[in-house]
Each structure stands twice: as structure tokens, then as C-alpha cells.
Write a protein that holds these residues in place. Sequence first.
Motif, short mmCIF file in Angstrom:
data_model
loop_
_atom_site.label_atom_id
_atom_site.label_comp_id
_atom_site.label_asym_id
_atom_site.label_seq_id
_atom_site.Cartn_x
_atom_site.Cartn_y
_atom_site.Cartn_z
N TYR A 32 40.56 -65.00 41.73
CA TYR A 32 40.99 -63.61 41.66
C TYR A 32 42.02 -63.37 42.74
CZ TYR A 32 40.52 -58.49 41.71
OH TYR A 32 40.76 -57.15 41.66
N ILE A 34 45.11 -60.46 44.33
CA ILE A 34 45.54 -59.06 44.38
C ILE A 34 46.88 -58.97 45.10
CG2 ILE A 34 44.95 -56.72 45.15
CD1 ILE A 34 42.09 -57.49 45.36
N TYR A 36 49.02 -56.13 47.32
CA TYR A 36 48.96 -54.85 48.02
C TYR A 36 50.34 -54.46 48.51
CZ TYR A 36 43.82 -55.07 48.43
OH TYR A 36 42.47 -55.13 48.17
N PHE A 46 46.38 -50.87 46.89
CA PHE A 46 46.26 -51.77 45.74
C PHE A 46 47.40 -51.52 44.74
CE2 PHE A 46 44.16 -54.17 42.48
CZ PHE A 46 44.40 -53.49 41.29
N ASP A 49 46.13 -56.63 40.10
CA ASP A 49 45.34 -57.83 40.32
C ASP A 49 45.43 -58.75 39.10
OD1 ASP A 49 42.04 -56.26 39.70
OD2 ASP A 49 43.88 -56.34 38.51
N LYS A 93 40.76 -64.07 46.63
CA LYS A 93 39.35 -63.76 46.87
C LYS A 93 38.59 -65.01 47.30
CE LYS A 93 35.95 -63.33 43.91
NZ LYS A 93 35.06 -62.92 42.81
N GLU B 97 35.88 -56.04 42.30
CA GLU B 97 36.38 -57.12 43.14
C GLU B 97 37.54 -56.68 44.01
OE1 GLU B 97 35.85 -61.32 41.12
OE2 GLU B 97 36.69 -59.92 39.68
N THR B 98 37.85 -55.40 43.98
CA THR B 98 39.02 -54.90 44.68
C THR B 98 38.63 -54.17 45.95
OG1 THR B 98 40.13 -54.64 42.55
CG2 THR B 98 41.10 -53.49 44.44
N GLN B 99 39.29 -54.52 47.05
CA GLN B 99 39.08 -53.81 48.31
C GLN B 99 40.09 -52.68 48.42
OE1 GLN B 99 38.86 -56.23 51.83
NE2 GLN B 99 37.72 -57.84 50.79
N TYR B 100 39.58 -51.53 48.82
CA TYR B 100 40.42 -50.36 49.06
C TYR B 100 40.36 -50.04 50.55
CZ TYR B 100 40.79 -49.81 44.06
OH TYR B 100 41.06 -50.02 42.73
#
Lengths: 111, 110
Positions: A32, A34, A36, A46, A49, A93, B97-100
Motif C-alpha cells: 500500500y 500513499i 501526500y 492525503f 493512494d 505502508k 489504511e490512511t494516516q491523516y
Amino acid sequence: GESVGLHLPTLSVQEGDNSIINCAYSNSASDYFIWYKQESGKGPQFIIDIRSNMDKRQGQRVTVLLNKTVKHLSLQIAATQPGDSAVYFCAEKGGYSTLTFGKGTMLLVSP
Amino acid sequence: DVKVTQSSRYLVKRTGEKVFLECVQDMDHENMFWYRQDPGLGLRLIYFSYDVKMKEKGDIPEGYSVSREKKERFSLILESASTNQTSMYLCASLTGETQYFGPGTRLLVL
């Protein structure tokens, strides 16, 4: 505002151009990822993803591409605007849903 | 909307002081994280917590401790602040699964 951009790779583009920001990740088992965006003086925000079972995902004006063979991610921003100027981080991740971040790329958009 | 708040945006402390940085989320999230961010080094994980009273060391825990007495609050503690702890501190909370992230606390230790 504070600078988080010292010593960062920088991409300079003209307003309306397409931008491509690249990122290499380290763990071939990561499933996974992401992207940012961080504006000066703010926390990371965010953007988009992608899971490892995909190689492309699209959002609004943004596309993330994943190449697992070479452990490479890219973020494409279409029709870049001055408001897109920021530092962009990729993250992968790990265990307990922790994230390991890349060092970041500063995007500068000129009007 | 996911909302993570941090108690201070800017903080100035003296060497040797005990410093508390507070982070609050109101979304009943189990996992919370503390990072520091320094120019050229990106974000580095200090500690994280996956439940009340549970904590795990991240990549750079030395000089820090944490407290998670209630689910919504995750505190970072500098027992005796040093000048090399001058940094931007970022708290994050996990959904899916996402960090904020919160807005960050800029700490200056003199």
C-alpha cells in the motif's frame, strides 16, 4: 512560513503544464502506497493512494502509477496550478500500518 | 471529515524543561502516530499507539516517551528537552489504511 524544502529535489513547471513527481520505495513486500501534499506551515494532506495489486489509479487531476518491477511510484498532476505548489511525499505502508516516507519533492508552479 | 488537532502551533522551551505535546482525534481511531520533520530528513516516526495504553517505538524514540490514557488523545513527552529536539512535530491518526495528519507543532528549544 517554515521551510521543509531545504535540500529537496525541486520540480519547476509553468501553470497549465502536466507535472510528474517520482519516488523510489525500498520494500518489495509493501502492499500500500500513499502520496501526500504538504504546504508551507501545514501538516501533510492525503492526495491519493494505491494498492500493490494495481498499477494505476486516477483521482481528480492526479494519477498515481506503480511499477513494482523497479519499485517506483509516480504522481502525475494534470494542468498544474499555482495552488499545487507544495512539497510532495510518497509513503509506503509497513507493520502496524506505519508509514515510511520518502524525502519529498518540492513542486514550484509559475503563473 | 477526519480531524486531528494539536495543542499548540508554536512552542518555545528551554533546555532541560519537560515538554508535553498533545494530539486529539474525535473519530474513535485506534492507531495514532507521532513524527518529527526536519529539513532534508523528511518525516521520521517517533512512537505510535494501536490502542489505549499500548505504545510501540518507531525509528527514533530516544529522548521521547508517549502516553495514551484515552483513545482520543496521544501525548508526546520530552522528559528533558534538548536543542537537537528543535523540530516540527506531526501527529497522525489512522482510518482504514490512511494516516491523516494534524497541523503540526513547531518546537524551538533554546
